[in-house]
Design an enzyme around this catalytic site. Sequence first.
Site, PDB file in Angstrom:
ATOM      1  N   GLY A  89       0.782  -1.226   0.000  1.00 52.42           N
ATOM      2  CA  GLY A  89       0.000   0.000   0.000  1.00 52.42           C
ATOM      3  C   GLY A  89       0.816   1.280   0.000  1.00 52.42           C
ATOM      4  O   GLY A  89       1.843   1.389  -0.679  1.00 52.42           O
ATOM      5  N   THR A 112      -6.385   1.192  -1.426  1.00 52.47           N
ATOM      6  CA  THR A 112      -5.548   0.101  -0.931  1.00 52.47           C
ATOM      7  C   THR A 112      -6.457  -0.877  -0.193  1.00 52.47           C
ATOM      8  O   THR A 112      -7.658  -0.632  -0.025  1.00 52.47           O
ATOM      9  CB  THR A 112      -4.471   0.612   0.040  1.00 52.47           C
ATOM     10  OG1 THR A 112      -5.115   1.140   1.218  1.00 52.47           O
ATOM     11  CG2 THR A 112      -3.618   1.704  -0.596  1.00 52.47           C
ATOM     12  N   TYR A 150     -10.987   4.745  15.184  1.00 52.72           N
ATOM     13  CA  TYR A 150      -9.946   5.142  14.236  1.00 52.72           C
ATOM     14  C   TYR A 150      -9.759   6.661  14.199  1.00 52.72           C
ATOM     15  O   TYR A 150      -8.632   7.163  14.335  1.00 52.72           O
ATOM     16  CB  TYR A 150     -10.277   4.629  12.838  1.00 52.72           C
ATOM     17  CG  TYR A 150      -9.293   5.087  11.789  1.00 52.72           C
ATOM     18  CD1 TYR A 150      -8.046   4.480  11.686  1.00 52.72           C
ATOM     19  CD2 TYR A 150      -9.599   6.127  10.917  1.00 52.72           C
ATOM     20  CE1 TYR A 150      -7.125   4.910  10.743  1.00 52.72           C
ATOM     21  CE2 TYR A 150      -8.691   6.558   9.970  1.00 52.72           C
ATOM     22  CZ  TYR A 150      -7.459   5.947   9.884  1.00 52.72           C
ATOM     23  OH  TYR A 150      -6.550   6.377   8.953  1.00 52.72           O
TER      24      TYR A 150
END
Length: 241
Positions: free
Chosen positions: A18, A199, A164
């Site tokens: 990635g 990705t 996150y």
Amino acid sequence: MSSVNNTKTALVTGANKGIGFAIAQGLGALGFTVAVGARDDARREEAVERLRAAGADAFGVALDVTSDASVAAAAVSIEKEAGRLDVLVNNAGISGQFADGAQDPTTLDLDVLRTVPETNVLGVVRVTNAMLPLLSRAASPRIVNMSSNMGSLTLQTGPVMAAYAPSKSMLNSVTAQYARRFADTNIIVNLACPGYVATDFTGFAGDRTAEQGAAIALRLATLPDDGPRGGFFDDNKVVAW
């Protein structure tokens, strides 16, 4: 060692795929010796071989950013291989589980809330502090922490991900503290937002390539000595905190 000492060395964490691999590839193309930091032995060595096939000087470093012992061993390995570190790109990160409301704030899985910052924040601190002795041997050391505009309290962008996004907000704040601490030194640290990159991290749903996402990290990794410090940037502008 003279030939090694004349070559700048960069460590990229999570560099086996990635954006991390694209950053490693870009630094290799700029003439850096690239230390490929990754947990998985097979993927790490495959990445090293791909970089070498493209003409880059690269070597693998076993690195689990959540492990004190692994990070300490990585620092020893880099010291033996290169003697110093000119660039550190803290790229390794995880999104955390988000199915079944795991990151909906109203049903937030507290284990996810604990796990994500362990990699995205504590991992950065762990690696950075372990590599500081090696960075201090460089003439113009640079640290780039890969963040996300999802961590911006102003923009509040992207999907609701209550583990996150806050992990990136905390990373931003911690990086600002590093910048304050390094204000009177030759160490320059900044934050990079790669944008929405296609990705496996995003399920390949992004609208940008890994190479496009890597561009801002490469710019920050090669800043002149009078470059910005403690900033948050994407490849177009300063990102609002």
